[in-house]
Design an enzyme around this catalytic site. Structure first.
Site, mmCIF file in Angstrom:
data_model
loop_
_atom_site.group_PDB
_atom_site.id
_atom_site.type_symbol
_atom_site.label_atom_id
_atom_site.label_comp_id
_atom_site.label_asym_id
_atom_site.label_seq_id
_atom_site.Cartn_x
_atom_site.Cartn_y
_atom_site.Cartn_z
ATOM 1 N N GLU A 101 0.889 -1.170 0.000
ATOM 2 C CA GLU A 101 0.000 0.000 0.000
ATOM 3 C C GLU A 101 0.919 1.210 0.000
ATOM 4 O O GLU A 101 1.638 1.426 0.974
ATOM 5 C CB GLU A 101 -0.857 0.019 1.279
ATOM 6 C CG GLU A 101 -1.782 -1.158 1.443
ATOM 7 C CD GLU A 101 -2.903 -1.139 0.442
ATOM 8 O OE1 GLU A 101 -3.229 -0.048 -0.067
ATOM 9 O OE2 GLU A 101 -3.435 -2.205 0.145
ATOM 10 N N CYS A 128 -2.529 8.752 3.290
ATOM 11 C CA CYS A 128 -2.257 8.206 1.953
ATOM 12 C C CYS A 128 -3.425 8.436 1.011
ATOM 13 O O CYS A 128 -3.261 8.465 -0.200
ATOM 14 C CB CYS A 128 -1.960 6.724 2.058
ATOM 15 S SG CYS A 128 -3.256 5.830 2.928
HETATM 16 P P1 NAP Z 1 8.468 4.867 4.365
HETATM 17 O O1 NAP Z 1 9.586 5.761 4.651
HETATM 18 O O2 NAP Z 1 8.429 4.155 3.074
HETATM 19 O O3 NAP Z 1 8.458 3.817 5.583
HETATM 20 C C1 NAP Z 1 7.451 2.847 5.691
HETATM 21 C C2 NAP Z 1 7.925 1.711 6.574
HETATM 22 O O4 NAP Z 1 8.993 1.017 5.925
HETATM 23 C C3 NAP Z 1 8.488 2.164 7.916
HETATM 24 O O5 NAP Z 1 8.099 1.237 8.912
HETATM 25 C C4 NAP Z 1 9.988 2.106 7.690
HETATM 26 O O6 NAP Z 1 10.725 1.917 8.872
HETATM 27 C C5 NAP Z 1 10.078 0.887 6.820
HETATM 28 N N1 NAP Z 1 11.310 0.778 6.075
HETATM 29 C C6 NAP Z 1 12.008 1.758 5.465
HETATM 30 N N2 NAP Z 1 13.103 1.238 4.870
HETATM 31 C C7 NAP Z 1 13.088 -0.094 5.128
HETATM 32 C C8 NAP Z 1 13.952 -1.169 4.800
HETATM 33 N N3 NAP Z 1 15.042 -0.986 4.076
HETATM 34 N N4 NAP Z 1 13.631 -2.421 5.246
HETATM 35 C C9 NAP Z 1 12.510 -2.628 5.969
HETATM 36 N N5 NAP Z 1 11.664 -1.630 6.324
HETATM 37 C C10 NAP Z 1 11.938 -0.395 5.894
HETATM 38 O O7 NAP Z 1 7.057 5.595 4.483
HETATM 39 P P2 NAP Z 1 6.510 6.545 5.660
HETATM 40 O O8 NAP Z 1 7.268 7.814 5.593
HETATM 41 O O9 NAP Z 1 6.436 5.827 6.960
HETATM 42 O O10 NAP Z 1 5.008 6.769 5.182
HETATM 43 C C11 NAP Z 1 4.647 7.736 4.247
HETATM 44 C C12 NAP Z 1 4.228 7.134 2.946
HETATM 45 O O11 NAP Z 1 3.349 6.037 3.164
HETATM 46 C C13 NAP Z 1 3.472 8.086 2.068
HETATM 47 O O12 NAP Z 1 4.026 8.041 0.781
HETATM 48 C C14 NAP Z 1 2.048 7.551 2.061
HETATM 49 O O13 NAP Z 1 1.349 7.821 0.869
HETATM 50 C C15 NAP Z 1 2.238 6.117 2.286
HETATM 51 N N6 NAP Z 1 1.088 5.530 2.971
HETATM 52 C C16 NAP Z 1 0.286 4.661 2.302
HETATM 53 C C17 NAP Z 1 -0.811 4.096 2.933
HETATM 54 C C18 NAP Z 1 -1.718 3.118 2.235
HETATM 55 O O14 NAP Z 1 -2.522 2.493 2.917
HETATM 56 N N7 NAP Z 1 -1.637 2.966 0.943
HETATM 57 C C19 NAP Z 1 -1.080 4.411 4.269
HETATM 58 C C20 NAP Z 1 -0.243 5.292 4.930
HETATM 59 C C21 NAP Z 1 0.837 5.848 4.270
HETATM 60 P P3 NAP Z 1 11.448 3.139 9.630
HETATM 61 O O15 NAP Z 1 10.376 4.045 10.085
HETATM 62 O O16 NAP Z 1 12.161 2.446 10.732
HETATM 63 O O17 NAP Z 1 12.360 3.771 8.624
#
Ligand code: NAP
Length: 521
Positions: free
Chosen positions: A255, A294
């Site tokens: 997602e 999101c």
């Molecule tokens: P993100 O930076 O991609 O991080 C998401 C998750 O992935 C976090 O738990 C992060 O952990 C983890 N992560 C990052 N690098 C990783 C790796 N190399 N290995 C394993 N895990 C890793 O996104 P975010 O800033 O939290 O969220 C914002 C984005 O999410 C926006 O673009 C939004 O549109 C999207 N979003 C989508 C939905 C949906 O339902 N479609 C819902 C909410 C948000 P850390 O925090 O420890 O880095």
């Protein structure tokens, strides 16, 4: 304070200082989180060997009761969670309610539908298949729970809902969970899991939590497991190309980002019910959770003749937003989650500014009860791009904050085509009093969206909101939005079940079918 990890049957502290969790209003560190030294392979193995068998020994009905008991624990501690959401996420009461009540509400919803599945331990999907005139040899399709771990990697913006909506589907399916909340806002997930574990209703190994970096977690997943990721499209593509995920064909659901659309129908007039509903919705989506949703409306399309009227109405509406510390009761919009993201939003606005001009936002701004240097606020920012056909970044960049771009369309077909330039989004909403256009818009927007919400005056007060994900509806979207699907009632269980065609003598097939819960997923 240091958040601990709940793995291999106990609470364990990671080594070193770990990452800092910050209050986005005061700029103060409120906790640290570390997974350093945690044996991820052992954590997954414990979930598979202890949690999985314990959950699978329970019927759907018993697991539904478990979801209900988790929801009760969360509801009993609700007030404390609101304070945490305020401190670590800068949530207003409304923001916190969407996240916290959304979590317990989804658990209850799945508890209720699980109750209907009764004593069964697997599902029958569809009818009996015959292969010829003689019906002695037949087939059915059944779905059995997968035998691995559900690895849930969640985004920062919904530390409660994101955690529990995924747990609800996995637990009801009989699959243990290892959850990894985003580090920046992990405090709420941590406190909730602590309460749920302390309540003693969850079987050992079924619910596991790591707070901090995922480190080598994904290197240890195997063919039995399922990874459900929520976050940015960039991280999604990195994780889905992890060698273990690829080599072992691990189930992977994403997602991700979205450039969601809202469209005002060509029948609207300034001040018509649908015009007013559209303006209210765009403003609401910009300000709830400071636009860090999101599903928030990033691109608002209106008939060209109404562009000035809509811009004026939105300007008037957004002027009522009070931005500042949500501890102050007058505040209606809180901060961005941290300084880094604040800078990202400001940079994003500057990039969109190459193609769009500012209608609301920009200029001097003073948040209520907060020091602008220490806090992470961005004011609601409405941009206007008069040439969306010739533009590119407005269709490409997801600015994850209280930011939306208003654009004109000349024909409905052009509006649908412009919307599709987002390359796949979670949700579109359409505001129209014209039934014919409503149908055309639903089908015109369908190929590039996971959900289309069609609003007229008759549902104006009842509608659940463009950006609110309801558990009975599918959540996900094609392309950039990740290509995944979550929730959607019983459909939400698909990801955690293996589908199997069973062929054989009709009595044997019938006996297998009789023991299953009959569903169509
Ligand atoms: P993100 O930076 O991609 O991080 C998401 C998750 O992935 C976090 O738990 C992060 O952990 C983890 N992560 C990052 N690098 C990783 C790796 N190399 N290995 C394993 N895990 C890793 O996104 P975010 O800033 O939290 O969220 C914002 C984005 O999410 C926006 O673009 C939004 O549109 C999207 N979003 C989508 C939905 C949906 O339902 N479609 C819902 C909410 C948000 P850390 O925090 O420890 O880095």
């Amino acid at each position: 304070m240091k958040l601990q990890n709940y793995v291999s049957g106990g609470w364990t502290e990671g080594a070193g200082d770990g990452a800092a969790l910050v209050d986005p209003v005061k700029g103060e560190i409120i906790a640290h989180a570390s997974t350093e030294g945690i044996d991820m392979a052992a954590a997954l193995d414990h979930a598979r060997t202890k949690g999985g068998p314990a959950l699978r020994a329970m019927s759907y009905g018993e697991r539904a009761a478990l979801l209900g008991s988790i929801a009760e624990t969360l509801i009993a501690n609700r007030d404390r969670y609101f304070e945490i959401a305020q401190a670590n996420s800068g949530n207003t009461k409304l923001d916190a309610a969407i996240d916290i009540d959304g979590g317990s509400g989804t658990l209850k919803y799945y508890g209720a539908i699980g109750k209907g599945l009764g004593d069964a331990h697997y599902l029958r999907d569809g009818g009996f298949e015959r292969f010829g005139k003689d019906d002695t040899f037949q087939a059915i399709h059944i779905r059995v729970p997968i035998q691995g771990v559900a690895v849930h990697i969640n985004a920062f913006n919904f530390p409660s809902w994101g955690l529990w909506e995924k747990v609800a589907c996995a637990f009801l399916s009989g699959v243990p969970v290892l959850a990894k909340p985003a580090t920046a806002t992990a405090l709420l997930s941590y406190e909730m899991v602590k309460d749920v574990i302390a309540a003693g209703t969850v079987p050992e190994g079924a619910l596991n939590l790591i707070c901090g970096s995922a480190r080598d977690l994904l290197d240890h997943v195997d063919r039995r497991d399922a990874v459900a990721f929520t976050g940015s499209a960039d991280t999604a593509s990195l994780l889905r190309s992890n060698p273990a995920v690829i080599r072992k064909s691990v189930r992977f659901n994403a997602e991700a980002d979205s450039l969601n659309t809202s469209m005002l129908g060509p029948d609207a007039k300034a001040g018509s019910p649908e015009f007013d509903l559209f303006v209210r919705e765009v403003a609401r989506e910009m300000t709830i959770k400071a636009g860090q949703k999101c599903t928030a409306i990033r691109r608002a399309f209106v008939p060209r003749a109404l562009l000035d009227d809509v811009a004026g109405a939105l300007e008037a509406r957004l002027a009522k937003t009070v931005v500042g510390d949500p501890r102050n009761e007058s505040v209606t919009m809180g901060p961005i989650v941290d300084k880094g993201q604040q800078q990202g939003v400001l940079d994003g606005i500057a990039t969109l500014g190459r193609e769009a001009r500012t209608v609301v936002g920009g200029g001097a701004f003073a948040p209520v009860d907060a020091d602008p240097d220490k806090s992470a606020f961005v004011p609601p920012t409405l941009l206007r791009c008069d040439d969306p056909e010739g533009a590119s970044v407005v269709h490409e960049i997801e600015v994850f904050g209280p930011v939306s771009t208003l654009m004109p369309y000349d024909t409905p077909e052009q509006g649908f085509a412009l919307s599709a330039r987002g390359e796949g989004s979670l949700v579109a909403s359409v505001f129209t009093g014209d039934d014919k256009f409503a149908g055309e818009a639903a089908l015109g927007l369908a190929p590039s969206h996971g959900r289309v919400m069609v609003i007229d005056d008759s549902v104006g007060k009842l509608q659940t909101g463009h950006g609110i994900v309801m558990p009975m509806c599918v959540h996900g979207g094609p392309g950039r939005a990740g290509g995944g699907e979550e929730l959607g009632g019983l459909r939400g269980l698909r990801f955690y079940h293996q589908r199997l065609a069973v062929q054989g003598n009709k009595e044997r097939v019938q006996a297998l079918a009789d023991a299953a819960a009959e569903v169509t997923v």
